[in-house]
Design an enzyme around this catalytic site. Structure first.
Site, mmCIF file in Angstrom:
data_model
loop_
_atom_site.group_PDB
_atom_site.id
_atom_site.type_symbol
_atom_site.label_atom_id
_atom_site.label_comp_id
_atom_site.label_asym_id
_atom_site.label_seq_id
_atom_site.Cartn_x
_atom_site.Cartn_y
_atom_site.Cartn_z
ATOM 1 N N CYS A 1 73.449 4.052 127.778
ATOM 2 C CA CYS A 1 73.384 3.929 125.928
ATOM 3 C C CYS A 1 74.855 3.684 125.540
ATOM 4 O O CYS A 1 76.021 4.221 126.308
ATOM 5 C CB CYS A 1 73.165 4.950 124.725
ATOM 6 N N CYS B 1 76.344 5.506 122.322
ATOM 7 C CA CYS B 1 76.437 6.446 122.354
ATOM 8 C C CYS B 1 77.110 7.107 123.516
ATOM 9 O O CYS B 1 77.129 8.742 123.465
ATOM 10 C CB CYS B 1 75.556 6.821 121.612
ATOM 11 N N CYS C 1 70.657 7.884 118.188
ATOM 12 C CA CYS C 1 72.146 7.464 118.923
ATOM 13 C C CYS C 1 72.813 8.080 118.196
ATOM 14 O O CYS C 1 74.346 8.333 117.947
ATOM 15 C CB CYS C 1 71.162 5.722 119.311
ATOM 16 N N CYS D 1 70.139 3.001 123.019
ATOM 17 C CA CYS D 1 69.215 4.057 121.979
ATOM 18 C C CYS D 1 68.325 2.932 121.380
ATOM 19 O O CYS D 1 68.493 2.606 120.557
ATOM 20 C CB CYS D 1 69.479 5.475 121.896
ATOM 21 N N GLY E 1 41.958 14.719 122.808
ATOM 22 C CA GLY E 1 41.787 13.465 124.295
ATOM 23 C C GLY E 1 40.393 12.652 123.597
ATOM 24 O O GLY E 1 40.406 11.373 123.836
#
Lengths: 291, 360
Positions: free
Chosen positions: A240, A243, A271, A265, A31
């Site tokens: 979605c 899909c 997808c 997606c 970080g």
């Protein structure tokens, strides 16, 4: 088909070594933003020069490279960066998340959990999570040194006071290993939970701002919140339409000029894989090979 | 009906072909040669060399041609090329006092050793469009005189002898280089000068102009402006001495700035310095004003909050390649982020409208 005029993966070995040192330091101090002498790349700042330099420093000839932008392999800039590494490194490329050994991404984390041995490289525009609270780099570095993050908490609190919720929907700040507050790059906050406990190495490159930072595998990453206003990873309240996935991040597509919309997606590989496995959404094309 | 978008690769290829055709323009008009650009658009070439940080007129001319005359794009091409070049070492400092000047003016002394030399300047031209240039024609040969050959000493050295101008101590043997090390604050004067020398001419000009209008005023006089060729020498370790490896054209500007003294310094004149590759007079003068404004701290002056005094502001925003990249990247797809914002705004609105209805 590699371009012989350039070193493998474009950058010279000295530069790669310098970048690798910065990456190792970043992994050692999760970080923490490590300054590095970012080079001018043959694509503009803002197009992913930080990610491209990190990728160039990590690539080996055996790698399988995947490049996504907004979750998709076929967005123009993803195509362009992938073509760049095909040209200057001659590495194999893939669209399949599971097959890739190195994935460079802009704004998304793939839906399928990453595994050990993979590297996820993020393109970062503004690495400093405190930048919009304090424009001076000299000040923000001091704030990180002193772990002085009160300003960020005040900002989040003011959001709640004003809007009833934390009004940050992407690039949502996280705290890493209980120490550094970090900008996860402009991923939607839906993706934030995937940052934590990830088996892959996650590297962040900011070219213009000359910073590299990192999350080692299985890192502790917590999205900032309050006890009475816990963090929620939100997405569009739909499945979605191609899909049928109910748990993936969705793009909203305007399909006519009468307010018609569909949701698909954002992760195109996810997808297409579901589609290939026979999953169908509300508006999936009936013909085969529609994706 | 939407199906997943494909075809990015073909679209890019076609866009590049279209771009190449547009670059060429009407094939009935003769094509520009790189040599024509180098010779006849020399000031554009100079700007590209200066901001690209690479002294090579042929490459700069090529970049201008490739960039369709977009000079920032040309600078970008040069910078991207420069990154790939190996670094053999540093030159010894160039001796601008030994410069073969084509132009040298001082605004502070009427006459001085070496004289005032106007050189090829626009300064006293009347800005009337010359329609003769629209037709092709030969240019009459300019009158020539032999160079005096005498020394052309720096004006600053003369002031220095009288102790009227601040002493500038010798800097470190090897100056810092922001193309090799990340720019970190606070930045010392050599690093600031490097950033300004390759900074955007328009940005540096506006910063300098703002000081003249009162935002960090420094009362600058152009002590001296000189343009000409200097030898570049390099120490060759195997030889043990410096040899000349080439010659470059430079523009150098030194300003003399009023200084009434501060808590720590007596009244004296102070310096601003500008040095730019090629003939880039506007940039060199602007650079020297901004350099002087940025020196407020070491001279014990007050920080008045003027942008040109603020090193972080100036240095992080003067590079046009960084600026244009980040500015223009917002045209790239952001639909993932925008979708997240859409959800947020919809939710906040739904909550607000729900509360309003409940209150009624």
């Amino acid at each position: 088909m590699s371009d012989q005029a350039y070193n493998f993966a474009y950058l010279d070995e000295q530069t790669k070594r310098m970048i690798r040192r910065a990456i190792l330091k970043g992994i050692a101090v999760p970080g923490y933003q490590v300054p590095f002498a970012s080079r001018e790349m043959p694509m503009p700042y803002g197009w992913g020069t930080g990610g491209v330099q990190v990728t160039a420093a990590c690539l080996v000839p055996e790698d399988q490279l995947k490049v996504i932008d907004q979750g998709a392999d076929d967005t123009t800039n993803a195509v362009s960066i992938r073509a760049f590494f095909q040209r200057v490194a001659g590495v194999a490329v893939t669209g399949a998340t599971a097959e890739a050994t190195l994935i460079q991404t802009r704004h998304r984390i793939p839906e399928v959990p990453l595994r050990a041995g993979q590297i996820l490289v993020y393109q970062v525009p503004i690495p400093e999570p405190l930048r919009f609270l304090e424009p001076r780099e000299s000040e923000t570095r001091k704030m990180h040194e002193l772990e002085e993050y009160g300003l960020m908490h005040v900002k989040l609190y003011e959001d709640i006071a004003r809007h009833g919720a934390i009004a940050t929907s992407y690039a949502y700040p996280v705290k890493v290993e209980g120490r550094y507050v970090m900008d996860p790059s402009p991923i939607p906050k839906f993706d934030n939970p995937k940052l934590a406990g990830c088996a892959a190495i996650q590297l962040f490159g900011a070219g213009r701002e000359q910073r590299i930072y990192a999350l080692p595998p299985f890192c502790d990453v917590v999205s900032l919140d309050f006890e009475d206003h816990p963090f929620v990873a939100s997405k569009a309240d739909h499945d979605c339409d191609l899909c049928g996935a109910g748990d993936s991040y969705l793009d909203e597509v305007i399909v006519d000029d009468a307010g018609g919309r569909m949701f698909v997606c954002s992760d195109t590989d996810f997808c297409a894989s579901r589609h290939a496995a026979g999953q169908r959404g509300r508006l999936a094309p009936l013909t085969e090979g529609g994706l | 009906m939407y199906v997943a978008v494909k075809g990015g690769e073909r679209a890019i290829g076609n866009a590049h072909a279209f771009l190449a055709e547009e670059r060429r323009g009407d094939p009935g008009v003769a094509e520009l040669s790189v040599a024509q650009i180098r010779e006849q658009l020399r000031l554009a070439v100079n700007r590209v060399m200066a901001e690209g940080s690479l002294y090579d007129p042929d490459l700069a001319a090529l970049a201008i041609k490739q960039a369709r005359g977009d000079l920032i794009e040309a600078v970008f091409l040069i910078r991207a090329y420069r990154t790939t070049l190996p670094r053999f070492g540093g030159s010894v400092p160039v001796e601008t006092g030994q410069m073969a000047v084509v132009r040298r003016v001082s605004a502070t002394f009427k006459d001085l050793p070496g004289g005032q030399v106007l050189g090829p300047t626009f300064d006293y031209t009347h800005r009337l469009l010359d329609f003769k240039l629209a037709a092709e024609g030969e240019v009459p040969v300019a009158p020539m005189a032999l160079a005096s050959g005498g020394p052309v000493p720096h004006v600053m050295a003369m002031l220095d002898r009288d102790g009227l101008i601040e002493q500038e101590p010798q800097g470190a043997a090897v100056p810092p280089d922001l193309t090799r090390e990340p720019l970190e604050m606070p930045a010392g004067r050599p690093l600031r000068l490097q950033a300004l020398a390759r900074g955007d001419e328009g940005f540096v000009l506006s910063m300098a102009y703002s000081t003249q209008r009162g935002y960090g005023r420094t009362h600058a006089f152009v002590g001296e402006l000189r343009i000409g060729a200097v030898a570049v020498e390099m120490e060759i370790p195997e030889l043990g001495f410096a040899v000349e490896i080439g010659e470059i054209e430079l523009t150098e500007c030194e300003t003399v700035n009023q200084f009434k003294g501060s808590k720590t310094e007596p009244a004296q004149f102070t310096r601003g310095y500008g040095l730019v590759l090629g003939q880039s007079e506007r940039k060199a003068i602007a650079m020297s004003l901004v350099d002087r404004a940025l020196r407020w701290e070491e001279l014990g002056e007050d920080f008045t909050g003027a942008p040109a005094q603020d090193a972080e502001f100036v240095l992080y925003h003067c590079d046009n390649i960084q600026a244009t990249g980040f500015l223009e990247h917002i045209k790239l797809p952001h639909y993932v982020d925008f979708q997240a914002e859409l959800e947020l705004v919809r939710r906040l609105r739904a909550e607000a409208l729900g509360q309003a209805e409940a209150a009624e």
